[in-house]
Scaffold this motif. Structure first.
Motif, PDB file in Angstrom:
ATOM      1  N   TRP A  86     -14.306 115.304  -4.454  1.00 63.71           N
ATOM      2  CA  TRP A  86     -14.884 116.158  -5.492  1.00 63.71           C
ATOM      3  C   TRP A  86     -13.853 116.858  -6.373  1.00 63.71           C
ATOM      4  O   TRP A  86     -13.931 116.764  -7.597  1.00 63.71           O
ATOM      5  N   TYR A 126     -13.908 116.815 -10.400  1.00 57.91           N
ATOM      6  CA  TYR A 126     -14.750 117.932 -10.843  1.00 57.91           C
ATOM      7  C   TYR A 126     -14.031 119.231 -10.514  1.00 57.91           C
ATOM      8  O   TYR A 126     -13.938 119.613  -9.349  1.00 57.91           O
ATOM      9  N   THR A 181     -18.189 127.223  -6.257  1.00 53.84           N
ATOM     10  CA  THR A 181     -18.547 126.633  -7.540  1.00 53.84           C
ATOM     11  C   THR A 181     -19.119 127.717  -8.447  1.00 53.84           C
ATOM     12  O   THR A 181     -19.791 128.629  -7.968  1.00 53.84           O
ATOM     13  N   HIS A 191     -22.650 120.413 -14.764  1.00 50.15           N
ATOM     14  CA  HIS A 191     -23.131 119.207 -14.092  1.00 50.15           C
ATOM     15  C   HIS A 191     -22.844 117.948 -14.898  1.00 50.15           C
ATOM     16  O   HIS A 191     -22.622 116.876 -14.316  1.00 50.15           O
ATOM     17  N   TRP A 196     -19.462 117.049 -13.978  1.00 46.94           N
ATOM     18  CA  TRP A 196     -19.469 116.461 -12.639  1.00 46.94           C
ATOM     19  C   TRP A 196     -19.873 114.985 -12.717  1.00 46.94           C
ATOM     20  O   TRP A 196     -19.228 114.109 -12.131  1.00 46.94           O
TER      21      TRP A 196
END
Length: 175
Positions: free
Chosen positions: A48, A52, A78, A158, A161
């Motif tokens: 991740w 991101y 986050t 998002h 991401w």
């Protein structure tokens, strides 16, 4: 004419979009990728932070593993919050053409307590394409504030991401 029906996120009633305080939906469709290519980068939380920059300090279970699994618990930072999460849905179809991952999460205390449900759907499409959908439904005072912010930070975060996930899978980025 051939028609096509797309699978959708399976929502627990509590998190029904439009009934919660904030909701974000993001989707990409990418050529030359498959569900299996993407799944590898999504379920391994070690990957991740490589694609991101809004996911840090990720610990799955007791910290001895990095891959998510059915009913796994994990924490991560986050959007400036420390989120405690539990995998609620973890499914890769037998033929590898469809995958579902979803987790519930909580963060904050007292008036700042928030409750979220984050879901992913990955499906192979005709002509060597893959659809990656992620949606999140949120309950709480902070999500109410996020919903009033334009642009909505959840939508932008998002999308970053999704794009990072797709690019890492496509480029087979090491992590």
């Amino acid at each position: 004419m051939t028609t096509y029906s797309q699978p959708a996120i399976i929502w627990p009633e509590k998190y029904t979009p439009g009934e919660t305080d904030n909701y974000a939906s993001n989707e990409v469709i990418i050529k030359d990728l498959s569900v299996l290519d993407v799944w590898e980068y999504l379920i391994d939380t070690k990957a991740w932070p490589t694609y991101y920059n809004n996911a840090e300090n990720i610990v799955v279970g007791d910290g001895s593993q990095t891959k998510l699994a059915a009913n796994a618990t994990f924490v991560f930072d986050t959007f400036g919050f420390h989120v405690s999460s539990k995998v609620e849905e973890f499914e890769l179809s037998n033929d590898g053409n469809l995958a579902r991952l979803a987790w519930s999460g909580t963060f904050g205390e007292g008036d700042e307590f928030s409750d979220v449900y984050h879901a992913w759907l990955i499906e192979n499409l005709p002509n060597n394409r893959v659809r990656i959908l992620t949606e999140e439904s949120q309950i709480g005072k902070l999500p109410q504030q996020l919903a009033q912010t334009l642009p909505n930070p959840m939508i932008n975060g998002h999308q970053a991401w999704l794009v990072g996930l797709a690019n890492s899978a496509k480029n087979k980025t090491s992590y």
